[in-house]
Scaffold this motif. Structure first.
Motif, short mmCIF file in Angstrom:
data_model
loop_
_atom_site.label_atom_id
_atom_site.label_comp_id
_atom_site.label_asym_id
_atom_site.label_seq_id
_atom_site.Cartn_x
_atom_site.Cartn_y
_atom_site.Cartn_z
N TRP A 1 14.63 -80.55 91.14
CA TRP A 1 14.99 -80.14 92.62
C TRP A 1 13.86 -79.25 92.81
O TRP A 1 13.43 -79.27 94.27
CB TRP A 1 16.17 -79.45 92.65
N THR B 1 21.91 -77.50 92.38
CA THR B 1 21.11 -78.37 92.75
C THR B 1 21.81 -79.40 93.94
O THR B 1 21.24 -79.93 94.81
CB THR B 1 20.42 -79.26 91.99
N LEU C 1 17.29 -78.20 87.11
CA LEU C 1 16.66 -77.27 88.02
C LEU C 1 15.09 -77.67 88.45
O LEU C 1 14.62 -77.23 89.66
CB LEU C 1 16.78 -75.92 87.37
#
Length: 426
Positions: free
Chosen positions: A98, A154, A95
């Motif tokens: 991204w 993502t 996470l």
């Protein structure tokens, strides 16, 4: 009863048994160990000709590869010191990669990407805290779910955002802005000249210093400062004492007025944020864009570095450097460098075997370690290089070996992973 009444005529001169002294790592011991390691690497470089063992490029790459592992390990430390197992570090790092790329591109500012990476990882930590702390879900199950969720979310977000941008695609972002770099002035050229002479020890020290003082990212400096900051907060403040008490005995902490739920939430949120920062580092510093699968299991290696460091900031930093160094060697002249590393491993195993035999009187363990040293040396002596198929897994093999050697001295928080409900001690 007085102390004198305990002494009987039959044994008037008995003294209490002196407990065995524990080996303590002091600053003097640490500096001596680092000096010995540099000497060993210099000797190996001279014997084998593997110049990348101490080259500035390898050291600089080692730091860049160690930072995301160290941040993931630091995140695991915060969560597990509060009693929450965080297997979801990998998903939180995903996470962060991204979000770090998206924030930097959206605001055309790398530091906006850093903040976005922190937030993205913290959101993963929040989900983990809700599942484990509030609803009592098994920590391992929740962590695995976050790893799967992080990869899936993502992948979807990349297709709906980066695919529409020039230079982007379904699985990668356009090039992202990078944080600035700094160098210590006036010493780069003299160190480069000294390193090029390939003198024993002096050139090696010059290469290491040049790698540590030239073209260092500002985000790298920030990440390094988080290690002593975490130590101070967790071991030198009342906040840290209360947080660690939640991982040792939450029932006792609650009886003293500590809101265990609050401290566990804070710890897991910080854990996710640090892992997310490691992800943002991967997207902005270690690479120049977000790519699917960019973390490459570094969240799990970070967890291993934390365990190797015995749930202490200094130890996990050493583990992260070790894994980053082996990763850098396999990327730079992998077969030659990793082959030279076998000689280093042989000498270290011999030292460990002698220590086990002389200081710990563990004959069987010393024998096993000695046999392993002979086996590694035979491989080193009979080969000239390591095939590329094996060099790529060097960091992972290092992880397994280090954990197996460190397993006997580990001491995890007493209540780690244990279910806790408010008021259960009444």
């Amino acid at each position: 009863m007085s102390q004198g009444a305990l002494i009987t005529p039959e044994a008037p001169f008995l003294e209490p048994k002196t407990p065995a002294r524990r080996f303590r790592v002091t600053w003097r011991v640490l500096l001596l160990g680092l000096g010995a390691l540099v000497l060993l690497l210099s000797f190996t470089r001279t014997v084998t000709g593997a110049v990348d063992l101490t080259s500035a490029g390898a050291i600089n790459a080692s730091v860049a590869l160690a930072i995301p592992i160290g941040l993931a390990a630091l995140g695991g430390l915060w969560a597990e010191r509060a009693g929450v197992v965080n297997i979801g570090l990998e998903g939180m790092m995903i996470l962060g990669t991204w979000c770090g790329a998206w924030g930097a591109l959206q605001f055309d500012n790398p530091w906006a990407g850093v903040v976005a990476g922190l937030v993205g990882g913290a959101l993963g930590g929040l989900l983990h805290a809700i599942a484990t702390v509030t609803f009592g879900v098994d920590h391992i199950i929740s962590g695995v779910a976050i790893n799967i969720l992080g990869a899936g979310v993502t992948e979807f977000l990349s297709k709906v955002t980066f695919a529409e941008m020039p230079g982007g695609g379904d699985s990668q972002s356009p090039p992202v802005p990078k944080p600035g770099v700094v160098s210590v002035p006036w010493i780069g050229d003299p160190l480069r000249t000294l390193e090029a002479k390939q003198w024993f020890l002096l050139s090696d020290v010059a290469g290491i210093l040049r790698g540590l003082t030239t073209n260092v990212s500002l985000l790298t400096i920030l990440a390094i400062l988080l290690v002593p900051l975490s130590y101070y907060l967790l071991w030198r403040t009342a906040f840290g004492l209360r947080l660690r008490s939640c991982g040792e005995s939450p029932v006792a902490a609650e009886s003293l007025g500590v809101n265990v739920y609050t401290y566990k939430y804070v710890a897991v949120l910080v854990s996710g944020a640090l892992a997310g920062l490691g992800g943002a580092f991967l997207a902005q510093v270690a690479a120049s864009a977000y790519r699917e699968g960019q973390t490459g299991g570094r969240g799990f290696i970070g967890l291993a570095a934390m365990i190797f460091g015995n749930w202490r900031p200094g130890g996990l930093a050493g583990g992260a450097v070790l894994f980053g160094y082996t990763d850098a060697l396999q990327l730079r002249r992998g077969g030659e460098s990793v082959h030279a590393l076998l000689l280093v491993v042989t000498i270290l195993l011999v030292v460990v075997a002698v220590y086990q035999l002389v200081r710990q009187n563990r004959t069987r363990a010393a024998l096993i370690t000695g046999v392993a040293a002979v086996a590694v040396f035979v491989v080193f002596a009979l080969t000239d290089s390591i095939p590329s198929e094996f060099t790529s897994v060097t960091p992972h093999i290092t992880t397994l070996l280090v954990l197996s050697l460190a397993a006997q001295r580990l001491r995890a928080p007493a209540a780690i992973g244990a279910p806790y409900r408010r008021g259960q001690g009444k």
